[in-house]
Scaffold this active site. Structure first.
Site, mmCIF file in Angstrom:
data_model
loop_
_atom_site.group_PDB
_atom_site.id
_atom_site.type_symbol
_atom_site.label_atom_id
_atom_site.label_comp_id
_atom_site.label_asym_id
_atom_site.label_seq_id
_atom_site.Cartn_x
_atom_site.Cartn_y
_atom_site.Cartn_z
ATOM 1 N N CYS A 1 10.778 2.616 0.986
ATOM 2 C CA CYS A 1 9.699 2.591 1.478
ATOM 3 C C CYS A 1 8.923 1.260 1.120
ATOM 4 O O CYS A 1 8.019 1.021 1.358
ATOM 5 C CB CYS A 1 9.006 3.589 1.294
ATOM 6 S SG CYS A 1 9.827 5.079 2.444
ATOM 7 N N HIS B 1 -0.296 3.080 -0.359
ATOM 8 C CA HIS B 1 0.950 3.606 0.575
ATOM 9 C C HIS B 1 0.416 4.739 1.142
ATOM 10 O O HIS B 1 0.741 4.927 2.306
ATOM 11 C CB HIS B 1 1.889 3.818 -0.566
ATOM 12 C CG HIS B 1 3.132 3.947 0.141
ATOM 13 N ND1 HIS B 1 3.902 3.360 1.104
ATOM 14 C CD2 HIS B 1 4.128 5.025 -0.255
ATOM 15 C CE1 HIS B 1 4.793 3.800 1.275
ATOM 16 N NE2 HIS B 1 5.204 4.863 0.738
ATOM 17 N N HIS C 1 4.309 6.744 8.902
ATOM 18 C CA HIS C 1 5.087 5.881 7.950
ATOM 19 C C HIS C 1 5.954 5.441 8.825
ATOM 20 O O HIS C 1 7.039 5.911 9.233
ATOM 21 C CB HIS C 1 5.462 6.942 6.915
ATOM 22 C CG HIS C 1 6.179 6.264 5.804
ATOM 23 N ND1 HIS C 1 6.370 4.949 5.668
ATOM 24 C CD2 HIS C 1 6.264 6.585 4.470
ATOM 25 C CE1 HIS C 1 6.862 4.495 4.758
ATOM 26 N NE2 HIS C 1 6.769 5.709 3.754
#
Lengths: 206, 380
Positions: free
Chosen positions: B149, B277, B311
């Site tokens: 990620c 994030h 996401h």
């Protein structure tokens, strides 16, 4: 500013053989991937229970890193943040992707899914050796010594890292190749300069 | 060879960008959607992806795709095309490099195609990279980053460094991921998915939403517009703790933030905005809050854009960096959609309504499986 950089050690695992600094240290005949990696683990008496949970890509990279560092590396010499990894391959985590995809038909398993990312092998190496510096995982069609050198040079020249485990670790089904280098700024007895020609002597594609 | 005593490191500017997402096909459209608090996350029923309904941000209108390309590749091409159209940069210039970020690329092909040797080649990230590069005529071999990620942030950092080292003058950095049965089932197996729109940093957060998207940012050592934002610095670290759970202390992400501050030559207090994030999983948000305190930047307004986009994996770092860049340009910080009440041990200054405030330095953070962390600073 350019700093002097040396290859302190090289570990290559391919064709049922393990070579350390160009010397064969293990050979087996006709083993499948899933038997070869535990055989190498047994042979070098590496005690690390988590090894058996890893996928083949992580096992391959883990073994190459362990053997690479075994005799040539003084972990106490560095801060954890000063050591990192720059890894590359062609097939990312496709070996595990295929296996995870088969498992979805039953119950998807988080312990398989986590290995469907290529950089997990870097995570496993970092956990084992307590390295907390930079990691990067690149996916390239072929091993590229110039690109590897460019990336590692930047990290060491700019003091982002003082030591780097770098190279190629690729697995797809029964095809596998790993060549990892330990690159440091300190010159050791058998070090060679970190040059493209010296990297290419151990080119995993050759 | 004569080398100058002092190497001159050129400043690197973000000169053009694109976000292609379910809430807009240009950066401007995306900014408008955020200003209207419009989220792409909604409930979907798609038996090809999941036997149960699920919340995600998906493209619902068909994307025009050429038969040559998969949806993943089409998204990259659309995004790069729009970003390049804002510049006079030529893909064919030897001083231009293409960098592609993705976690799972064409993995959905496993679900629709027979697993032949040919498919195993077609599915690989370098195969997609070559198609995209050839479409535009990039002459240098593209660089593909797949580092969980943090891939998108790492791609920008890699571009910054390649430009600073003088090897290239322009980097076209693009990334994309699409939602598949493969990816959704994996996050489900971790019990990481929220059964509503995700709520980063909130006390009632229950997990993340997945999202689809692509984004591109063009970096250059040549400033193109008077308000071009500088890519100041970045750093990466590893937790060395667990492959699927974040650090217990957040010290390692904190270290990456501190290192980025040091390289940028600014103090913790100079950070005016943090684009976190903020996946809305229990562990990520807790770790990230700890890291932000560890690095001393907890004063800064912080948001997570996951409530708008879900996401988007390999695109997330790019999408969120581009919004941060436009936050600097437009003196604007968007609310952290889904946040109502503090849900982390060390509270953050989470933005709850649109802020019109000068942003000189913006911090972008990211963390991912494998224990990886990244921090990036953009400056006016």
């Amino acid at each position: 500013m350019a700093a002097a950089k040396y290859i302190s050690s090289v570990c290559r695992i391919s064709n049922n053989q393990v070579a350390l600094n160009g010397q064969q240290v293990f050979a087996a005949d006709g083993l499948l991937m899933e038997d070869l990696l535990p055989a190498i683990y047994q042979h070098f008496q590496i005690g690390y229970a988590k090894f058996h949970k890893m996928d083949n890509l992580s096992k391959l990279g883990f073994l190459a890193a362990d053997l690479l560092l075994k005799d040539s590396f003084d972990a106490g010499y560095y801060q954890p943040e000063q050591v990192g990894t720059v890894l590359m391959n062609a097939n990312a985590s496709l070996d595990m992707d295929l296996k995870y995809y088969e498992s979805i038909k039953n119950v998807p398993s988080p312990s398989l899914f986590v290995y469907t990312l290529p950089n997990i092998v870097a995570g496993e190496i970092c956990i084992r050796h307590h390295f907390k510096g930079e990691n990067a995982f690149f996916v390239l069609p072929n091993f590229d010594a110039a690109f590897l050198k460019q990336q590692v040079d930047y990290l060491l020249n700019n003091n982002i890292l003082q030591a780097c485990i770098c190279g190629w670790v690729d697995v797809l089904e029964q095809n596998y190749k790993a060549t990892l280098f330990l690159v440091e700024k300190v010159k050791k007895e058998n070090s060679v300069e970190f040059l493209i020609e010296n990297i290419n002597k151990h080119n995993p594609s050759s | 060879m004569d080398t100058p005593a002092i190497a001159i490191i050129p400043p690197v500017y973000a000169v053009a960008d694109n976000i292609t997402s379910p809430i807009g096909q240009t950066t401007l459209e995306n900014l408008d959607a955020l200003k209207q608090n419009r989220s792409g996350v909604q409930t979907h029923t798609d038996l090809k992806i999941s036997p149960e309904p699920f919340f995600a941000s998906l493209f619902t209108d068909p994307i025009a795709t050429d038969k040559l390309y998969t949806l993943f590749e089409s998204l990259l091409i659309m995004s790069v095309n729009d970003a390049l159209s804002q510049t006079n940069i030529k893909a064919t210039d030897g001083k231009t490099i293409l960098i592609i970020s993705s976690t799972k690329g064409n993995i959905s092909l496993l679900e629709t195609e027979e697993h032949t040797g040919e498919l195993k080649k077609r599915i690989s990230l370098p195969a997609s990279a070559k198609l995209v590069a050839d479409h535009f005529g990039f002459v240098n071999q593209p660089i593909v980053i797949s580092n969980a990620c943090i891939s998108g942030v790492m791609a920008i950092l890699t571009g910054l460094r390649l430009l600073q080292s003088g090897q290239y003058e322009t980097a076209v950095i693009t990334g994309a991921d699409v939602v598949s049965q493969f990816v959704l089932s994996g996050f489900q197996s971790f019990h990481a998915l929220s059964d509503t729109v995700c709520r980063p940093f909130d006390k009632d957060r229950t997990g993340l939403n997945l999202g689809e998207g692509a984004a591109t940012v063009v970096l250059s050592i040549h400033k193109q517009n008077p308000d071009d934002v500088k890519v100041a610095s970045g750093a990466i670290s590893n937790d060395a703790n667990h492959i699927s759970g974040p650090s217990r202390t957040g010290e390692e992400l904190g270290y990456a933030i501190k290192k980025a501050l040091l390289i940028a030559g600014i103090a913790a207090h100079d950070i005016d905005y943090i684009s976190a994030h903020g996946t809305a999983t229990n562990y990520n948000d807790e770790m990230e809050a700890n890291a932000i305190h560890h690095a001393g930047v907890q004063h800064a307004p912080v948001n997570s854009l996951k409530g708008y986009y879900g996401h988007t994996l390999g695109a997330a770092g790019l999408i969120e960096s581009i919004i941060a860049i436009h936050g600097i340009k437009g003196s604007i910080v968007f609310p952290s959609l889904g946040y109502a009440e503090n849900g982390v041990t060390k509270p953050l200054n989470v933005v709850t309504s649109l802020l019109q405030t000068p942003v000189k330095h913006a911090l972008k953070t990211a963390s991912g499986f494998g224990g990886c962390n990244a921090a990036m600073i953009f400056s006016k």
